[in-house]
Design a protein around this motif. Structure first.
Motif, PDB file in Angstrom:
ATOM      1  N   GLU A 110     -17.536   8.869 -14.185  1.00 37.28           N
ATOM      2  CA  GLU A 110     -16.448   8.092 -13.373  1.00 37.28           C
ATOM      3  C   GLU A 110     -17.154   7.774 -12.045  1.00 37.28           C
ATOM      4  OE1 GLU A 110     -13.604   6.620 -14.268  1.00 37.28           O
ATOM      5  OE2 GLU A 110     -13.884   7.428 -16.451  1.00 37.28           O
ATOM      6  N   ILE A 111     -17.667   8.538 -11.496  1.00 41.23           N
ATOM      7  CA  ILE A 111     -18.279   8.456 -10.163  1.00 41.23           C
ATOM      8  C   ILE A 111     -19.550   7.415 -10.272  1.00 41.23           C
ATOM      9  CG2 ILE A 111     -19.408   9.584  -8.244  1.00 41.23           C
ATOM     10  CD1 ILE A 111     -17.801  12.086  -8.525  1.00 41.23           C
ATOM     11  N   GLN A 112     -20.403   7.991 -11.135  1.00 43.15           N
ATOM     12  CA  GLN A 112     -21.629   7.186 -11.473  1.00 43.15           C
ATOM     13  C   GLN A 112     -21.399   5.800 -11.605  1.00 43.15           C
ATOM     14  OE1 GLN A 112     -23.854   8.940 -14.376  1.00 43.15           O
ATOM     15  NE2 GLN A 112     -25.899   8.288 -13.768  1.00 43.15           N
ATOM     16  N   PHE A 116     -22.371   0.532 -10.585  1.00 43.90           N
ATOM     17  CA  PHE A 116     -22.774  -0.940 -11.443  1.00 43.90           C
ATOM     18  C   PHE A 116     -22.110  -1.720 -10.355  1.00 43.90           C
ATOM     19  CE2 PHE A 116     -23.284   1.764 -15.117  1.00 43.90           C
ATOM     20  CZ  PHE A 116     -24.171   1.364 -15.796  1.00 43.90           C
ATOM     21  N   ALA A 117     -21.157  -1.581  -9.441  1.00 43.24           N
ATOM     22  CA  ALA A 117     -20.667  -2.495  -8.477  1.00 43.24           C
ATOM     23  C   ALA A 117     -21.774  -2.711  -7.354  1.00 43.24           C
ATOM     24  CB  ALA A 117     -19.501  -1.920  -7.964  1.00 43.24           C
ATOM     25  N   ASP A 118     -22.526  -1.601  -7.397  1.00 41.34           N
ATOM     26  CA  ASP A 118     -23.678  -1.955  -6.143  1.00 41.34           C
ATOM     27  C   ASP A 118     -24.375  -3.051  -6.336  1.00 41.34           C
ATOM     28  OD1 ASP A 118     -25.455   0.220  -4.224  1.00 41.34           O
ATOM     29  OD2 ASP A 118     -26.440  -1.638  -4.690  1.00 41.34           O
ATOM     30  N   PRO A 119     -24.697  -4.035  -5.002  1.00 39.09           N
ATOM     31  CA  PRO A 119     -25.293  -5.221  -5.171  1.00 39.09           C
ATOM     32  C   PRO A 119     -26.629  -5.182  -5.870  1.00 39.09           C
ATOM     33  CG  PRO A 119     -24.556  -4.829  -3.094  1.00 39.09           C
ATOM     34  CD  PRO A 119     -24.307  -3.677  -3.693  1.00 39.09           C
ATOM     35  N   ARG A 120     -27.197  -4.063  -5.773  1.00 35.13           N
ATOM     36  CA  ARG A 120     -28.674  -3.908  -6.607  1.00 35.13           C
ATOM     37  C   ARG A 120     -28.416  -3.908  -8.024  1.00 35.13           C
ATOM     38  NH1 ARG A 120     -30.419   1.035  -3.312  1.00 35.13           N
ATOM     39  NH2 ARG A 120     -28.305   1.518  -3.533  1.00 35.13           N
ATOM     40  N   LEU A 121     -27.314  -3.516  -8.499  1.00 32.45           N
ATOM     41  CA  LEU A 121     -27.269  -3.815 -10.042  1.00 32.45           C
ATOM     42  C   LEU A 121     -26.311  -4.585 -10.358  1.00 32.45           C
ATOM     43  CD1 LEU A 121     -27.132   0.178 -10.806  1.00 32.45           C
ATOM     44  CD2 LEU A 121     -28.994  -1.101 -10.695  1.00 32.45           C
ATOM     45  N   GLU A 122     -25.321  -4.888  -9.787  1.00 34.78           N
ATOM     46  CA  GLU A 122     -24.270  -5.930 -10.296  1.00 34.78           C
ATOM     47  C   GLU A 122     -24.954  -7.468 -10.455  1.00 34.78           C
ATOM     48  OE1 GLU A 122     -21.988  -7.206  -6.845  1.00 34.78           O
ATOM     49  OE2 GLU A 122     -20.086  -7.253  -8.111  1.00 34.78           O
ATOM     50  N   THR A 148     -28.133  12.481 -20.931  1.00 36.02           N
ATOM     51  CA  THR A 148     -27.810  11.674 -22.184  1.00 36.02           C
ATOM     52  C   THR A 148     -26.156  11.655 -22.275  1.00 36.02           C
ATOM     53  OG1 THR A 148     -29.742  12.614 -23.393  1.00 36.02           O
ATOM     54  CG2 THR A 148     -27.922  11.566 -24.698  1.00 36.02           C
ATOM     55  N   ILE A 149     -25.653  12.682 -21.921  1.00 35.76           N
ATOM     56  CA  ILE A 149     -24.083  12.687 -22.178  1.00 35.76           C
ATOM     57  C   ILE A 149     -23.717  11.690 -21.082  1.00 35.76           C
ATOM     58  CG2 ILE A 149     -21.994  14.316 -21.891  1.00 35.76           C
ATOM     59  CD1 ILE A 149     -23.416  16.290 -23.461  1.00 35.76           C
ATOM     60  N   LEU A 150     -24.112  11.790 -19.762  1.00 34.04           N
ATOM     61  CA  LEU A 150     -23.706  10.856 -18.657  1.00 34.04           C
ATOM     62  C   LEU A 150     -23.776   9.389 -19.360  1.00 34.04           C
ATOM     63  CD1 LEU A 150     -25.150  12.697 -15.599  1.00 34.04           C
ATOM     64  CD2 LEU A 150     -22.540  12.170 -15.950  1.00 34.04           C
ATOM     65  N   ALA A 151     -25.046   9.047 -19.905  1.00 32.79           N
ATOM     66  CA  ALA A 151     -25.327   7.668 -20.409  1.00 32.79           C
ATOM     67  C   ALA A 151     -24.223   7.344 -21.338  1.00 32.79           C
ATOM     68  CB  ALA A 151     -26.597   7.637 -20.820  1.00 32.79           C
ATOM     69  N   GLU A 152     -24.057   8.270 -22.259  1.00 34.82           N
ATOM     70  CA  GLU A 152     -22.866   7.995 -23.367  1.00 34.82           C
ATOM     71  C   GLU A 152     -21.791   7.738 -22.894  1.00 34.82           C
ATOM     72  OE1 GLU A 152     -23.305  11.471 -25.966  1.00 34.82           O
ATOM     73  OE2 GLU A 152     -25.193  10.706 -26.818  1.00 34.82           O
ATOM     74  N   HIS A 153     -21.165   8.518 -21.653  1.00 32.21           N
ATOM     75  CA  HIS A 153     -19.981   7.989 -20.978  1.00 32.21           C
ATOM     76  C   HIS A 153     -19.904   6.773 -20.219  1.00 32.21           C
ATOM     77  CE1 HIS A 153     -17.422  11.397 -21.392  1.00 32.21           C
ATOM     78  NE2 HIS A 153     -18.381  12.036 -21.437  1.00 32.21           N
ATOM     79  N   ARG A 156     -19.628   3.777 -23.081  1.00 29.26           N
ATOM     80  CA  ARG A 156     -18.496   3.401 -23.238  1.00 29.26           C
ATOM     81  C   ARG A 156     -17.722   2.436 -22.663  1.00 29.26           C
ATOM     82  NH1 ARG A 156     -16.397   9.397 -24.123  1.00 29.26           N
ATOM     83  NH2 ARG A 156     -17.852  10.090 -25.597  1.00 29.26           N
ATOM     84  N   THR A 157     -17.955   2.418 -21.330  1.00 24.50           N
ATOM     85  CA  THR A 157     -17.139   1.225 -20.417  1.00 24.50           C
ATOM     86  C   THR A 157     -18.102  -0.141 -20.325  1.00 24.50           C
ATOM     87  OG1 THR A 157     -17.777   2.643 -18.530  1.00 24.50           O
ATOM     88  CG2 THR A 157     -15.574   2.847 -19.246  1.00 24.50           C
ATOM     89  N   THR A 158     -19.312   0.431 -20.132  1.00 26.78           N
ATOM     90  CA  THR A 158     -20.107  -0.988 -19.902  1.00 26.78           C
ATOM     91  C   THR A 158     -20.634  -1.606 -21.180  1.00 26.78           C
ATOM     92  OG1 THR A 158     -22.194   0.539 -20.203  1.00 26.78           O
ATOM     93  CG2 THR A 158     -21.098   0.271 -17.911  1.00 26.78           C
ATOM     94  N   LYS A 159     -20.660  -0.932 -22.199  1.00 22.74           N
ATOM     95  CA  LYS A 159     -21.013  -1.325 -23.541  1.00 22.74           C
ATOM     96  C   LYS A 159     -22.579  -1.529 -23.641  1.00 22.74           C
ATOM     97  CE  LYS A 159     -16.870  -1.814 -24.904  1.00 22.74           C
ATOM     98  NZ  LYS A 159     -16.245  -0.473 -25.405  1.00 22.74           N
TER      99      LYS A 159
END
Ligand SMILES: [Zn+2]
Ligand SMILES: [Zn+2]
Length: 240
Positions: A110-112, A116-122, A148-153, A156-159
């Motif tokens: 959730e923190i990580q 995705f809202a960082d201008p460098r990734l948005e 891997t587990i963080l990436a799987e989470h 789910r939200t980013t598709k």
């Protein structure tokens, strides 16, 4: 307990136990991960910080490149990190990795996800989330790869799909005796592309829990680029 069993048990846990703070276990409102005190203890990495490696710096007014990134450039375009690895976040990361409290992976993801809202990734269309791999021996010891587990989470939200393109072929152990250049080469030799992986022209996002020197992410990015990836960026929960 296996990761799969944990995944099944986690929803049950919340049925039987009221919500509690991920750090201090105080009771919290339904749907919250942290009590107010612990939420306040999560320190976000905010500008001014290095554009490339997210190292925070006091006393500069705009985004800039830190001395590390100015000289010996990293292979990744940027490594975005959301929080500082202090108190709350460091404790929770530690409990996930060493106490196998798997439910904390979702809390950390959730923190990580804020990254995705960082201008460098948005706005960048990533083809895949690539977890930083563990050496098979380490994987057996721990039972799971936290990246891997963080990436799987996150998937789910980013598709964005999770693709384990990399493998760690060498057990590097502690590298404190090597100089910076030696460490870099030692690490680059430790990773390789999986035989069935094709990363040609892909825009990739490396996922890991913590960024410390950036050399692990650098080594992974170098392998992906050598094998034809179009671009590599990175996202971690915290910065050590
Ligand atoms: Zn708390
Ligand atoms: Zn930097």
């Amino acid at each position: 307990m296996s990761v799969v069993t944990e995944k099944i048990l986690e929803p049950l846990r919340s049925l039987f136990f009221p919500s509690h703070c991920a750090h201090c276990a105080r009771g919290v409102e339904e749907g919250r991960d942290w009590c107010e005190d612990c939420a306040a203890g999560i320190e976000r990495v905010k500008p001014p910080r290095c554009e490339t490696c997210s190292q925070p710096y006091d006393g500069v007014t705009a985004d800039f490149l830190c001395p590390n990134c100015r000289g010996d450039r990293f292979s990744f375009l940027c490594a975005v990190t959301v929080a500082r690895s202090h108190r709350t976040v460091r404790d929770v990361l530690h409990r996930l990795k060493y106490n196998r409290e798997m439910w904390l992976a979702r809390v950390l993801a959730e923190i990580q996800r804020e990254g995705f809202a960082d201008p460098r990734l948005e706005g960048i269309e990533f083809d895949a989330l690539v977890p930083v791999p563990l050496h098979p021996r380490r994987l057996r010891e721990r039972g799971f790869n936290q990246a891997t587990i963080l990436a799987e989470h996150l998937a789910r939200t980013t598709k964005i799909p999770v693709r384990e393109f990399l493998r760690r072929t060498r057990y590097t152990g502690t590298q404190t005796r090597l100089g910076r250049k030696g460490r870099r080469q030692n690490l680059r030799d430790a990773f390789s592309l999986r035989q069935d992986a094709d990363v040609t022209d892909l825009n990739l996002l490396l996922v890991d829990d913590v960024l410390t020197t950036g050399s692990t992410l650098d080594a992974c990015a170098a392998i992906l680029l050598e094998n034809g990836a179009c671009s590599v960026r990175a996202l971690t929960v915290a910065r050590g």
